[in-house]
Design an enzyme around this catalytic site. Structure first.
Site, PDB file in Angstrom:
ATOM      1  N   ASN A  74       0.826  -1.221   0.000  1.00 39.23           N
ATOM      2  CA  ASN A  74       0.000   0.000   0.000  1.00 39.23           C
ATOM      3  C   ASN A  74       0.854   1.262   0.000  1.00 39.23           C
ATOM      4  O   ASN A  74       0.320   2.366   0.087  1.00 39.23           O
ATOM      5  CB  ASN A  74      -0.982   0.002   1.182  1.00 39.23           C
ATOM      6  CG  ASN A  74      -0.273   0.074   2.530  1.00 39.23           C
ATOM      7  OD1 ASN A  74       0.954   0.154   2.598  1.00 39.23           O
ATOM      8  ND2 ASN A  74      -1.047   0.052   3.613  1.00 39.23           N
ATOM      9  N   SER A  82      10.495 -11.649  13.982  1.00 42.60           N
ATOM     10  CA  SER A  82      11.591 -10.814  14.478  1.00 42.60           C
ATOM     11  C   SER A  82      12.153 -11.397  15.758  1.00 42.60           C
ATOM     12  O   SER A  82      11.418 -12.001  16.551  1.00 42.60           O
ATOM     13  CB  SER A  82      11.033  -9.421  14.751  1.00 42.60           C
ATOM     14  OG  SER A  82      11.964  -8.665  15.477  1.00 42.60           O
ATOM     15  N   TYR A  88       4.454  -3.899  19.101  1.00 45.23           N
ATOM     16  CA  TYR A  88       4.947  -4.393  17.810  1.00 45.23           C
ATOM     17  C   TYR A  88       5.367  -5.857  17.943  1.00 45.23           C
ATOM     18  O   TYR A  88       4.974  -6.717  17.142  1.00 45.23           O
ATOM     19  CB  TYR A  88       6.134  -3.527  17.334  1.00 45.23           C
ATOM     20  CG  TYR A  88       6.967  -4.195  16.275  1.00 45.23           C
ATOM     21  CD1 TYR A  88       6.449  -4.433  15.004  1.00 45.23           C
ATOM     22  CD2 TYR A  88       8.279  -4.624  16.546  1.00 45.23           C
ATOM     23  CE1 TYR A  88       7.215  -5.067  14.031  1.00 45.23           C
ATOM     24  CE2 TYR A  88       9.044  -5.252  15.587  1.00 45.23           C
ATOM     25  CZ  TYR A  88       8.511  -5.471  14.329  1.00 45.23           C
ATOM     26  OH  TYR A  88       9.259  -6.114  13.383  1.00 45.23           O
ATOM     27  N   LYS A 138       3.917  -9.639  16.280  1.00 39.50           N
ATOM     28  CA  LYS A 138       4.692 -10.701  15.625  1.00 39.50           C
ATOM     29  C   LYS A 138       4.435 -12.048  16.324  1.00 39.50           C
ATOM     30  O   LYS A 138       4.251 -13.078  15.670  1.00 39.50           O
ATOM     31  CB  LYS A 138       6.189 -10.377  15.666  1.00 39.50           C
ATOM     32  CG  LYS A 138       6.584  -9.204  14.803  1.00 39.50           C
ATOM     33  CD  LYS A 138       6.436  -9.534  13.327  1.00 39.50           C
ATOM     34  CE  LYS A 138       6.671  -8.354  12.432  1.00 39.50           C
ATOM     35  NZ  LYS A 138       6.246  -8.557  11.045  1.00 39.50           N
TER      36      LYS A 138
HETATM   37  P1  NAD Z   1       9.313  -1.575   5.517  1.00 43.23           P
HETATM   38  O1  NAD Z   1       8.420  -0.659   6.257  1.00 43.23           O
HETATM   39  O2  NAD Z   1      10.395  -1.002   4.691  1.00 43.23           O
HETATM   40  O3  NAD Z   1       8.441  -2.558   4.583  1.00 43.23           O
HETATM   41  C1  NAD Z   1       7.133  -2.952   4.920  1.00 43.23           C
HETATM   42  C2  NAD Z   1       6.253  -2.697   3.703  1.00 43.23           C
HETATM   43  O4  NAD Z   1       4.918  -3.107   4.003  1.00 43.23           O
HETATM   44  C3  NAD Z   1       6.204  -1.227   3.312  1.00 43.23           C
HETATM   45  O5  NAD Z   1       6.506  -1.110   1.930  1.00 43.23           O
HETATM   46  C4  NAD Z   1       4.750  -0.801   3.597  1.00 43.23           C
HETATM   47  O6  NAD Z   1       4.292   0.172   2.692  1.00 43.23           O
HETATM   48  C5  NAD Z   1       4.021  -2.137   3.490  1.00 43.23           C
HETATM   49  N1  NAD Z   1       2.780  -2.243   4.276  1.00 43.23           N
HETATM   50  C6  NAD Z   1       2.611  -1.995   5.599  1.00 43.23           C
HETATM   51  N2  NAD Z   1       1.327  -2.237   5.949  1.00 43.23           N
HETATM   52  C7  NAD Z   1       0.682  -2.670   4.826  1.00 43.23           C
HETATM   53  C8  NAD Z   1      -0.649  -3.074   4.546  1.00 43.23           C
HETATM   54  N3  NAD Z   1      -1.606  -3.070   5.490  1.00 43.23           N
HETATM   55  N4  NAD Z   1      -0.962  -3.432   3.295  1.00 43.23           N
HETATM   56  C9  NAD Z   1      -0.023  -3.430   2.310  1.00 43.23           C
HETATM   57  N5  NAD Z   1       1.256  -3.061   2.521  1.00 43.23           N
HETATM   58  C10 NAD Z   1       1.600  -2.685   3.770  1.00 43.23           C
HETATM   59  O7  NAD Z   1       9.916  -2.596   6.590  1.00 43.23           O
HETATM   60  P2  NAD Z   1      11.091  -3.685   6.451  1.00 43.23           P
HETATM   61  O8  NAD Z   1      12.220  -3.229   7.295  1.00 43.23           O
HETATM   62  O9  NAD Z   1      11.307  -4.009   5.036  1.00 43.23           O
HETATM   63  O10 NAD Z   1      10.412  -4.899   7.206  1.00 43.23           O
HETATM   64  C11 NAD Z   1       9.706  -5.920   6.528  1.00 43.23           C
HETATM   65  C12 NAD Z   1       9.132  -6.892   7.543  1.00 43.23           C
HETATM   66  O11 NAD Z   1      10.200  -7.433   8.326  1.00 43.23           O
HETATM   67  C13 NAD Z   1       8.150  -6.270   8.524  1.00 43.23           C
HETATM   68  O12 NAD Z   1       7.104  -7.182   8.770  1.00 43.23           O
HETATM   69  C14 NAD Z   1       8.991  -6.070   9.767  1.00 43.23           C
HETATM   70  O13 NAD Z   1       8.192  -6.087  10.929  1.00 43.23           O
HETATM   71  C15 NAD Z   1       9.926  -7.273   9.712  1.00 43.23           C
HETATM   72  N6  NAD Z   1      11.181  -7.043  10.441  1.00 43.23           N
HETATM   73  C16 NAD Z   1      11.954  -5.955  10.152  1.00 43.23           C
HETATM   74  C17 NAD Z   1      13.132  -5.731  10.887  1.00 43.23           C
HETATM   75  C18 NAD Z   1      13.977  -4.516  10.615  1.00 43.23           C
HETATM   76  O14 NAD Z   1      14.777  -4.136  11.480  1.00 43.23           O
HETATM   77  N7  NAD Z   1      13.888  -3.874   9.453  1.00 43.23           N
HETATM   78  C19 NAD Z   1      13.521  -6.624  11.902  1.00 43.23           C
HETATM   79  C20 NAD Z   1      12.731  -7.745  12.138  1.00 43.23           C
HETATM   80  C21 NAD Z   1      11.553  -7.948  11.405  1.00 43.23           C
HETATM   81  N1  UFG Z   2      21.236   2.766  19.488  1.00 48.86           N
HETATM   82  C1  UFG Z   2      21.920   3.901  19.883  1.00 48.86           C
HETATM   83  N2  UFG Z   2      21.564   5.094  19.301  1.00 48.86           N
HETATM   84  C2  UFG Z   2      20.588   5.194  18.350  1.00 48.86           C
HETATM   85  C3  UFG Z   2      19.902   4.013  17.955  1.00 48.86           C
HETATM   86  C4  UFG Z   2      20.256   2.807  18.552  1.00 48.86           C
HETATM   87  O1  UFG Z   2      22.797   3.856  20.736  1.00 48.86           O
HETATM   88  O2  UFG Z   2      20.314   6.311  17.878  1.00 48.86           O
HETATM   89  C5  UFG Z   2      21.620   1.454  20.081  1.00 48.86           C
HETATM   90  C6  UFG Z   2      20.512   0.759  20.837  1.00 48.86           C
HETATM   91  O3  UFG Z   2      20.444   1.213  22.161  1.00 48.86           O
HETATM   92  C7  UFG Z   2      20.914  -0.707  20.704  1.00 48.86           C
HETATM   93  C8  UFG Z   2      21.574  -0.768  19.315  1.00 48.86           C
HETATM   94  O4  UFG Z   2      21.961   0.578  19.020  1.00 48.86           O
HETATM   95  O5  UFG Z   2      21.875  -1.027  21.672  1.00 48.86           O
HETATM   96  C9  UFG Z   2      20.653  -1.282  18.226  1.00 48.86           C
HETATM   97  O6  UFG Z   2      19.456  -0.516  18.214  1.00 48.86           O
HETATM   98  P1  UFG Z   2      18.410  -0.592  17.001  1.00 48.86           P
HETATM   99  O7  UFG Z   2      17.311   0.379  17.311  1.00 48.86           O
HETATM  100  O8  UFG Z   2      19.117  -0.420  15.706  1.00 48.86           O
HETATM  101  O9  UFG Z   2      17.905  -2.094  17.044  1.00 48.86           O
HETATM  102  P2  UFG Z   2      17.138  -2.918  18.187  1.00 48.86           P
HETATM  103  O10 UFG Z   2      17.994  -4.104  18.495  1.00 48.86           O
HETATM  104  O11 UFG Z   2      16.722  -2.059  19.298  1.00 48.86           O
HETATM  105  O12 UFG Z   2      15.808  -3.372  17.456  1.00 48.86           O
HETATM  106  C10 UFG Z   2      15.765  -3.739  16.083  1.00 48.86           C
HETATM  107  C11 UFG Z   2      14.404  -3.370  15.480  1.00 48.86           C
HETATM  108  C12 UFG Z   2      13.341  -4.251  16.026  1.00 48.86           C
HETATM  109  C13 UFG Z   2      13.711  -5.683  15.802  1.00 48.86           C
HETATM  110  C14 UFG Z   2      15.035  -5.983  16.468  1.00 48.86           C
HETATM  111  C15 UFG Z   2      15.420  -7.402  16.180  1.00 48.86           C
HETATM  112  O13 UFG Z   2      14.083  -2.016  15.771  1.00 48.86           O
HETATM  113  O14 UFG Z   2      12.142  -4.013  15.323  1.00 48.86           O
HETATM  114  O15 UFG Z   2      16.034  -5.109  15.941  1.00 48.86           O
HETATM  115  O16 UFG Z   2      16.392  -7.805  17.076  1.00 48.86           O
HETATM  116  F1  UFG Z   2      12.778  -6.487  16.330  1.00 48.86           F
END
Ligand code: NAD
Ligand code: UFG
Length: 340
Positions: free
Chosen positions: A35, A127, A151, A155
């Protein structure tokens, strides 16, 4: 489209765009449904440019059941890689209903459409956040599930739904991929992570400091029980993650039922180590200021990646130096992300 395509929900986003590219290059036909709530169609234009062919793109919301019905009856996907969802931890604490509504309702609508059309192969983006503060390190898949924010709860709930669904529908084959910390970009510098507003995550923030969009990185806590006092995480290159999805799709054929799999490297890196690596990769200074711990953070988190190696025949290959070099190329060449 000739062969049955893979449906990639959220395929215009950060991990979805890299995975779509990887699937196209491996010969799959790909149908992206997104979307665009957190992404730009420019990402898919560039995926097509890199792959030499385009995915089919349907702009629709997962919660739109009529749109899903149209997609399934028209394209008849054989499998689904489900990325679509909202992912900001802090925002989920402020707006829990929006997170449950989007992530859980969207997933339910998708799963109902899959079953109605006999599409029984699913790879789900979970995640490491589902583990909360882990009891032991490295974290393997038997660690208890105890997320600490809405969040993470979405998951954990979607994982539970898929497990229960698999009990009721034995044809279902599913992999619940628990990502650790995805970072990096495609080595071409053409696609990468494009966060809206102030980045929440470490590496996007560091790279915006390096390119001059922000003044200094705040280090959230220098008194953690870790070797240098800063938080330790298992950073994984997004191209390794994309290849992990390809391996997961291929493994579905021989799989029974539904199971979780960690996707991580098994290596921990501290905030200070990441800052030093990024400074080297970019030849820029990264000013830092020490700040208090961030609410909800934990000291250390890294994966036991053994199950993925055995089940998917996949291992992360790229190191932190490559993660920083590729992030920097993307950031330097696209200082405003996909906005041209
Ligand atoms: P992102 O936001 O870049 O990608 C998610 C996409 O989903 C976006 O393009 C958004 O427009 C689309 N979207 C959201 N809600 C929607 C809906 N209702 N209908 C259709 N499209 C929708 O995020 P990402 O970093 O690419 O993450 C992808 C997936 O991996 C997510 O489910 C996220 O929770 C999971 N994940 C991400 C991380 C991370 O650190 N990036 C870590 C662990 C898990
Ligand atoms: N950190 C800083 N300064 C910043 C941002 C982060 O010091 O500006 C530190 C955090 O305290 C942490 C590390 O960098 O120690 C990593 O932080 P992130 O926010 O990059 O990542 P997290 O591990 O907190 O969480 C991320 C995603 C979650 C996902 C998780 C999976 O945000 O959605 O990784 O392990 F679930």
């Amino acid at each position: 489209m000739s062969a049955a395509p893979v449906l990639v929900t959220g395929g215009a986003g950060y991990i979805g765009s890299h995975t779509t590219l990887c699937l196209l290059q491996a010969g799959f036909d790909v149908l992206v449904l997104d979307n665009l709530s957190n992404s730009s169609p420019e990402s898919l234009r560039r995926v097509a440019e890199l792959a030499g062919r385009a995915p089919v793109f349907v702009e629709a919301d997962l919660r739109d059941r009529q749109a899903l019905e149209n997609v399934f009856s028209h394209y008849r996907p054989a499998s689904v890689v489900h990325f679509a969802g909202l992912k900001a931890v802090g925002e989920s604490v402020e707006q829990p209903l929006r997170y449950y509504e989007n992530n859980v309702q969207g997933s339910l609508a998708l799963f109902e459409a899959m079953q109605a059309h006999d599409c029984a192969q699913l790879v789900f983006s979970s995640s490491a956040t589902v583990y909360g503060d882990p009891e032991s390190l490295p974290i393997d898949e038997s660690e208890s599930i105890k997320p600490t924010n809405p969040y993470g709860q979405t998951k954990a709930m979607i994982e539970r739904i898929i497990l229960d669904w698999g009990q009721a529908w034995p044809a279902l084959r599913g992999l619940l991929l628990r990502y650790f910390n995805p970072v990096g970009a495609h080595p071409s510098g053409r696609i990468g992570e494009d966060p809206q507003g102030i980045p929440n995550n470490l590496v996007p923030f560091i790279s915006q400091v390096a390119v001059g969009r922000r003044e200094a990185l705040q280090i959230f806590g220098s008194d953690w029980p870790t070797p240098d006092g800063t938080g330790v995480r298992d950073y994984i290159h997004v191209m390794d993650l994309a290849e992990g999805h390809l391996a997961a799709l291929r493994a579905l054929d021989g799989l029974n039922g539904v199971q979780p799999v960690n996707l991580g490297t098994g290596q921990g890196t501290s905030v200070r180590e990441m800052v030093d690596q990024f400074a080297r990769a970019s030849s820029r200074e990264i000013p830092v200021v020490e700040a208090p711990r961030r609410a909800g953070d934990i000291a250390t988190c890294y994966a036991d990646p053994g199950h993925a190696a055995q089940l998917l025949n996949w291992r992360a290959r790229r190191g932190v130096d490559e993660m920083c070099a590729d992030t920097w190329r993307w950031q330097r060449d696209n200082p405003q992300g996909f906005k041209i």
